[in-house]
Scaffold this motif. Structure first.
Motif, short mmCIF file in Angstrom:
data_model
loop_
_atom_site.label_atom_id
_atom_site.label_comp_id
_atom_site.label_asym_id
_atom_site.label_seq_id
_atom_site.Cartn_x
_atom_site.Cartn_y
_atom_site.Cartn_z
N VAL A 21 4.27 -14.69 11.19
CA VAL A 21 3.92 -14.29 9.83
C VAL A 21 5.19 -13.67 9.25
O VAL A 21 5.62 -12.61 9.71
N PRO A 22 5.81 -14.34 8.29
CA PRO A 22 7.06 -13.81 7.73
C PRO A 22 6.88 -12.41 7.14
O PRO A 22 5.86 -12.11 6.52
N ALA A 23 7.87 -11.57 7.35
CA ALA A 23 7.83 -10.20 6.84
C ALA A 23 7.59 -10.22 5.33
O ALA A 23 8.22 -10.98 4.60
N GLY A 24 6.67 -9.41 4.88
CA GLY A 24 6.38 -9.30 3.46
C GLY A 24 5.51 -10.40 2.88
O GLY A 24 5.22 -10.40 1.69
N SER A 25 5.05 -11.32 3.71
CA SER A 25 4.30 -12.46 3.18
C SER A 25 2.94 -12.10 2.61
O SER A 25 2.37 -12.86 1.83
N LEU A 26 2.39 -10.95 2.97
CA LEU A 26 1.08 -10.54 2.44
C LEU A 26 1.22 -9.53 1.31
O LEU A 26 0.26 -8.90 0.89
N SER A 82 0.52 -10.28 -3.76
CA SER A 82 -0.62 -10.22 -4.68
C SER A 82 -1.43 -8.95 -4.43
O SER A 82 -1.94 -8.75 -3.32
N ASP A 83 -1.57 -8.15 -5.47
CA ASP A 83 -2.38 -6.94 -5.30
C ASP A 83 -3.88 -7.27 -5.31
O ASP A 83 -4.71 -6.38 -5.17
N GLN A 84 -4.22 -8.55 -5.45
CA GLN A 84 -5.61 -8.99 -5.34
C GLN A 84 -6.00 -9.23 -3.88
O GLN A 84 -7.18 -9.28 -3.56
N LYS A 120 -2.10 -5.09 19.53
CA LYS A 120 -2.21 -4.03 18.51
C LYS A 120 -1.16 -2.93 18.64
O LYS A 120 -1.31 -1.86 18.07
N THR A 121 -0.08 -3.20 19.35
CA THR A 121 0.98 -2.20 19.45
C THR A 121 1.91 -2.22 18.23
O THR A 121 2.59 -1.24 17.97
N THR A 122 1.91 -3.34 17.50
CA THR A 122 2.73 -3.44 16.29
C THR A 122 1.85 -3.72 15.08
O THR A 122 1.09 -4.68 15.08
N LEU A 123 1.97 -2.88 14.07
CA LEU A 123 1.31 -3.13 12.79
C LEU A 123 2.23 -4.09 12.04
O LEU A 123 3.36 -3.74 11.71
N VAL A 124 1.77 -5.30 11.81
CA VAL A 124 2.58 -6.36 11.21
C VAL A 124 2.56 -6.31 9.70
O VAL A 124 3.60 -6.38 9.04
N ALA A 125 1.36 -6.21 9.11
CA ALA A 125 1.26 -6.25 7.66
C ALA A 125 -0.06 -5.69 7.15
O ALA A 125 -1.11 -5.89 7.76
N VAL A 126 0.05 -5.02 6.02
CA VAL A 126 -1.11 -4.55 5.29
C VAL A 126 -1.08 -5.27 3.94
O VAL A 126 -0.07 -5.21 3.24
N PRO A 127 -2.13 -5.98 3.56
CA PRO A 127 -2.14 -6.70 2.29
C PRO A 127 -1.88 -5.76 1.10
O PRO A 127 -2.33 -4.61 1.10
N ALA A 128 -1.18 -6.25 0.11
CA ALA A 128 -0.76 -5.45 -1.05
C ALA A 128 -1.92 -4.77 -1.77
O ALA A 128 -1.77 -3.68 -2.30
N GLY A 129 -3.08 -5.39 -1.80
CA GLY A 129 -4.23 -4.82 -2.50
C GLY A 129 -5.16 -4.02 -1.62
O GLY A 129 -6.29 -3.72 -2.01
N TYR A 130 -4.70 -3.65 -0.45
CA TYR A 130 -5.55 -2.95 0.53
C TYR A 130 -6.13 -1.65 0.00
O TYR A 130 -7.24 -1.28 0.30
N GLY A 131 -5.36 -0.92 -0.75
CA GLY A 131 -5.81 0.37 -1.27
C GLY A 131 -4.70 1.39 -1.18
O GLY A 131 -3.56 1.06 -0.86
N ASP A 132 -5.04 2.64 -1.45
CA ASP A 132 -4.00 3.66 -1.48
C ASP A 132 -3.99 4.56 -0.25
O ASP A 132 -3.25 5.53 -0.17
N ALA A 133 -4.83 4.23 0.75
CA ALA A 133 -4.87 5.01 1.98
C ALA A 133 -4.99 4.06 3.17
O ALA A 133 -5.70 3.05 3.10
#
Length: 124
Positions: free
Chosen positions: A14-19, A22-24, A49-62
């Motif tokens: 999964v390329p870095a920053g690929s998620l 879109s804030d949707q 689960k030892t590496t957090l790869v990506a959190v989607p842009a629209g996930y939220g503020d926490a």
């Protein structure tokens, strides 16, 4: 309304920053039979689960970072403005570009009692 990216179980990169484009996009999902990745609460991790790869842009503020995460990957929180990060794991490695400058300046980082806070100060 939740907008989820469904990754095929055969996904091996999964390329870095690929998620982060879109804030949707609020979550990511991959099947349990994936060899390389897993998801928990809409966040993408390596299989163990030892590496957090990506959190989607629209996930939220926490976001909550759970055990056994020790590494936060490059651009894992790209294009996100977080207000709070709850750390329940001894994170030992954070790529310099994991967070936006705004998040670095504004987010409140809260550590659970189980986290080695002296070691965490050097990382966070």
């Amino acid at each position: 309304m939740e907008h989820t990216a469904y990754l095929p179980n055969t996904t091996d990169t999964v390329p870095a920053g690929s998620l982060s484009h879109s804030d949707q996009l609020t979550s990511v999902s991959i099947g349990e039979s994936s060899t390389y990745f897993s998801t928990e609460n809409g966040i993408l991790y390596t299989k163990d689960k030892t590496t957090l790869v990506a959190v989607p842009a629209g996930y939220g503020d926490a976001v909550v970072i759970n055990e056994p995460t020790t590494t936060i990957a490059s651009l894992a929180f790209a294009n996100m403005t977080l207000k709070s990060i709850i750390v329940r794991s001894d994170v030992t490695s954070i790529n310099p570009d994991s967070f936006t400058d705004a998040t670095k300046a504004d987010a409140v980082v809260v550590f659970s009692d189980s986290v080695n806070k002296d070691a965490a100060k050097d990382i966070w």
